[in-house]
Design a protein around this motif. Sequence first.
Motif, PDB file in Angstrom:
ATOM      1  N   GLY A   1       7.829  82.901 -98.439  1.00 38.50           N
ATOM      2  CA  GLY A   1       7.481  82.711 -99.708  1.00 38.50           C
ATOM      3  C   GLY A   1       8.284  81.448-100.271  1.00 38.50           C
ATOM      4  O   GLY A   1       8.019  81.091-101.647  1.00 38.50           O
ATOM      5  N   SER A   2       8.988  80.855 -99.514  1.00 34.91           N
ATOM      6  CA  SER A   2       9.779  79.743-100.108  1.00 34.91           C
ATOM      7  C   SER A   2      10.025  78.661 -98.957  1.00 34.91           C
ATOM      8  O   SER A   2       9.752  79.007 -97.706  1.00 34.91           O
ATOM      9  N   PHE A   3      10.481  77.409 -99.404  1.00 38.02           N
ATOM     10  CA  PHE A   3      10.415  76.031 -98.544  1.00 38.02           C
ATOM     11  C   PHE A   3      11.666  76.846 -97.378  1.00 38.02           C
ATOM     12  O   PHE A   3      11.695  76.343 -96.565  1.00 38.02           O
ATOM     13  N   GLU A   4      12.701  77.283 -97.993  1.00 42.17           N
ATOM     14  CA  GLU A   4      13.757  77.919 -97.030  1.00 42.17           C
ATOM     15  C   GLU A   4      13.359  78.842 -95.976  1.00 42.17           C
ATOM     16  O   GLU A   4      13.742  78.586 -94.881  1.00 42.17           O
ATOM     17  N   SER A   5      12.315  79.618 -96.254  1.00 44.82           N
ATOM     18  CA  SER A   5      11.821  80.557 -95.058  1.00 44.82           C
ATOM     19  C   SER A   5      10.905  79.712 -94.262  1.00 44.82           C
ATOM     20  O   SER A   5      11.056  79.754 -92.965  1.00 44.82           O
ATOM     21  N   VAL A   6      10.074  78.736 -94.487  1.00 38.79           N
ATOM     22  CA  VAL A   6       9.328  77.947 -93.990  1.00 38.79           C
ATOM     23  C   VAL A   6      10.267  77.168 -93.137  1.00 38.79           C
ATOM     24  O   VAL A   6      10.054  76.889 -92.002  1.00 38.79           O
ATOM     25  N   TYR A   7      11.234  76.512 -93.735  1.00 35.62           N
ATOM     26  CA  TYR A   7      12.152  75.730 -92.879  1.00 35.62           C
ATOM     27  C   TYR A   7      12.825  76.330 -91.598  1.00 35.62           C
ATOM     28  O   TYR A   7      12.642  75.890 -90.611  1.00 35.62           O
ATOM     29  N   ASP A   8      13.143  77.610 -91.998  1.00 36.38           N
ATOM     30  CA  ASP A   8      13.867  78.511 -90.807  1.00 36.38           C
ATOM     31  C   ASP A   8      12.670  78.905 -89.727  1.00 36.38           C
ATOM     32  O   ASP A   8      13.299  78.790 -88.750  1.00 36.38           O
ATOM     33  N   TYR A   9      11.442  79.038 -90.397  1.00 36.78           N
ATOM     34  CA  TYR A   9      10.553  79.337 -89.422  1.00 36.78           C
ATOM     35  C   TYR A   9      10.253  78.169 -88.247  1.00 36.78           C
ATOM     36  O   TYR A   9      10.332  78.099 -87.281  1.00 36.78           O
ATOM     37  N   LEU A  10      10.027  77.131 -89.154  1.00 40.14           N
ATOM     38  CA  LEU A  10       9.604  75.856 -88.450  1.00 40.14           C
ATOM     39  C   LEU A  10      10.504  75.382 -87.583  1.00 40.14           C
ATOM     40  O   LEU A  10      10.505  75.017 -86.331  1.00 40.14           O
ATOM     41  N   LYS A  11      12.006  75.641 -88.087  1.00 37.96           N
ATOM     42  CA  LYS A  11      12.925  75.112 -87.020  1.00 37.96           C
ATOM     43  C   LYS A  11      13.080  76.210 -85.917  1.00 37.96           C
ATOM     44  O   LYS A  11      13.310  75.534 -84.664  1.00 37.96           O
ATOM     45  N   SER A  12      12.921  77.374 -86.071  1.00 34.82           N
ATOM     46  CA  SER A  12      12.701  78.242 -84.808  1.00 34.82           C
ATOM     47  C   SER A  12      11.815  77.820 -83.746  1.00 34.82           C
ATOM     48  O   SER A  12      11.822  78.024 -82.734  1.00 34.82           O
ATOM     49  N   LYS A  13      10.754  77.106 -84.216  1.00 39.48           N
ATOM     50  CA  LYS A  13       9.413  76.824 -83.474  1.00 39.48           C
ATOM     51  C   LYS A  13       9.845  75.318 -83.037  1.00 39.48           C
ATOM     52  O   LYS A  13       8.756  74.815 -82.378  1.00 39.48           O
ATOM     53  N   GLY A  14      11.039  74.627 -83.149  1.00 37.51           N
ATOM     54  CA  GLY A  14      11.264  73.296 -82.555  1.00 37.51           C
ATOM     55  C   GLY A  14      10.790  72.103 -83.481  1.00 37.51           C
ATOM     56  O   GLY A  14      10.550  70.979 -82.853  1.00 37.51           O
ATOM     57  N   HIS A  15      10.299  72.427 -84.782  1.00 35.39           N
ATOM     58  CA  HIS A  15      10.344  71.412 -85.623  1.00 35.39           C
ATOM     59  C   HIS A  15      11.598  70.812 -85.691  1.00 35.39           C
ATOM     60  O   HIS A  15      12.479  71.215 -86.176  1.00 35.39           O
ATOM     61  N   SER A  16      11.491  69.248 -85.992  1.00 31.21           N
ATOM     62  CA  SER A  16      12.762  68.513 -85.710  1.00 31.21           C
ATOM     63  C   SER A  16      13.542  68.289 -87.116  1.00 31.21           C
ATOM     64  O   SER A  16      12.997  68.353 -88.082  1.00 31.21           O
ATOM     65  N   THR A  17      14.682  68.357 -87.213  1.00 28.96           N
ATOM     66  CA  THR A  17      15.468  68.144 -88.171  1.00 28.96           C
ATOM     67  C   THR A  17      16.556  67.093 -87.649  1.00 28.96           C
ATOM     68  O   THR A  17      16.983  66.951 -86.629  1.00 28.96           O
ATOM     69  N   ASP A  18      17.205  66.309 -88.678  1.00 35.19           N
ATOM     70  CA  ASP A  18      18.190  65.302 -88.399  1.00 35.19           C
ATOM     71  C   ASP A  18      19.445  65.952 -88.201  1.00 35.19           C
ATOM     72  O   ASP A  18      19.499  67.226 -88.354  1.00 35.19           O
ATOM     73  N   ALA A  19      20.519  65.233 -87.807  1.00 33.92           N
ATOM     74  CA  ALA A  19      21.870  65.879 -87.538  1.00 33.92           C
ATOM     75  C   ALA A  19      22.685  66.703 -88.747  1.00 33.92           C
ATOM     76  O   ALA A  19      23.461  67.509 -88.557  1.00 33.92           O
ATOM     77  N   ASP A  20      21.929  66.421 -89.906  1.00 34.01           N
ATOM     78  CA  ASP A  20      22.679  66.972 -91.210  1.00 34.01           C
ATOM     79  C   ASP A  20      21.711  67.901 -91.834  1.00 34.01           C
ATOM     80  O   ASP A  20      21.526  68.489 -92.933  1.00 34.01           O
ATOM     81  N   GLY A  21      20.426  68.292 -90.884  1.00 29.38           N
ATOM     82  CA  GLY A  21      19.765  69.444 -91.091  1.00 29.38           C
ATOM     83  C   GLY A  21      18.675  69.198 -92.161  1.00 29.38           C
ATOM     84  O   GLY A  21      18.151  70.191 -92.742  1.00 29.38           O
TER      85      GLY A  21
END
Length: 335
Positions: free
Chosen positions: A261-281
């Motif tokens: 329901g929020s970008f925070e939960s989309v962020y967490d999900y995508l990150k768990s599936k290997g979507h890239s983030t930089d060193a500062d998240g």
Amino acid sequence: MSSDKTITHVILTGGVGSRLWPLSRKSRPKQYLEIFEGKSLFEMTVERNSHLANKVMVVGNVDNHQLSGKVMEKTSTSYINIIEATPRNTAAAIAFAAFASEPDDILIITPSDHIIDKMEDYNNAIQEAISKAKDGFIVTFGIIPTKPETGYGYIESKGDKVLSFREKPNETTAKEFIARGNFLWNSGMFCFKASVLLEELKQFQPDVFEKSQIAWEASRDGFLDLELSMEIPSISIDYAVMERSKKIKVVPASFSWSDLGSFESVYDYLKSKGHSTDADGNMVIGCDKHTTFLGLKNTIFVYTETANLILQKENSQDVKDIYSQLEKQNSDLLN
């Protein structure tokens, strides 16, 4: 699955996902965005339940039913189509599905925009719910919480008994719920016999029962009439039936679940599936262009053709306020 019982997966497709603007728009609500490894949440919902049910029903609306149709075509799923003329909340949507069924059919109601993992636990929870539904209970799925989330309603439970339903709590109350240990997230998923749900609706919310029945009986090819639909009170199934009926059971479920329901939960999900983030998240969603974040931490950059959003991950619940402002201005950016 015994062949004598029809088990129908009912997919509710309402909602625009205002907290995921600008990705989610009226013309393309969040459940249709193919941003999850090339699939949409809707498609994942269809697939996840395809082996649990022998019939599929989609309750949509005039704005989104073509989008649903495309997904059903892509997954070659035959389905019963119910098209609401105007959103009337979940009590009416679920009543239509029950009216479209045989009295003894078991319905599994799920939203179209949830992410679920740990499929073995999910399948077990569904089977347990089906057996309780066969015994005449209305079953709700309570998710064992992993954190004091303020974005969900809660179910206070003892075993499979529901003690109370609670609104979305503030931070303090959420922490108290978690500490007490017998509170579950209210997933918005249900399982019941069509006739049982209709009996309870008729008893506790006769106006919704009667007006929905009139609208359903006048419907053509699943399309509901606007004027008759406007007569139906807009009430959630929780308020109409769940909080009042004595036939409610809860299945405490340990599958992992999010309504994204929020970008925070989309962020967490995508990150768990290997979507890239930089060193500062920091993360980019919706764009392959090289993007550099300087002096920023845990920022999400959301790119679309006509609008961008840059937000601090922790502020993701406030996106709905931007959506409301744009709505007041009657902005094209919501379409």
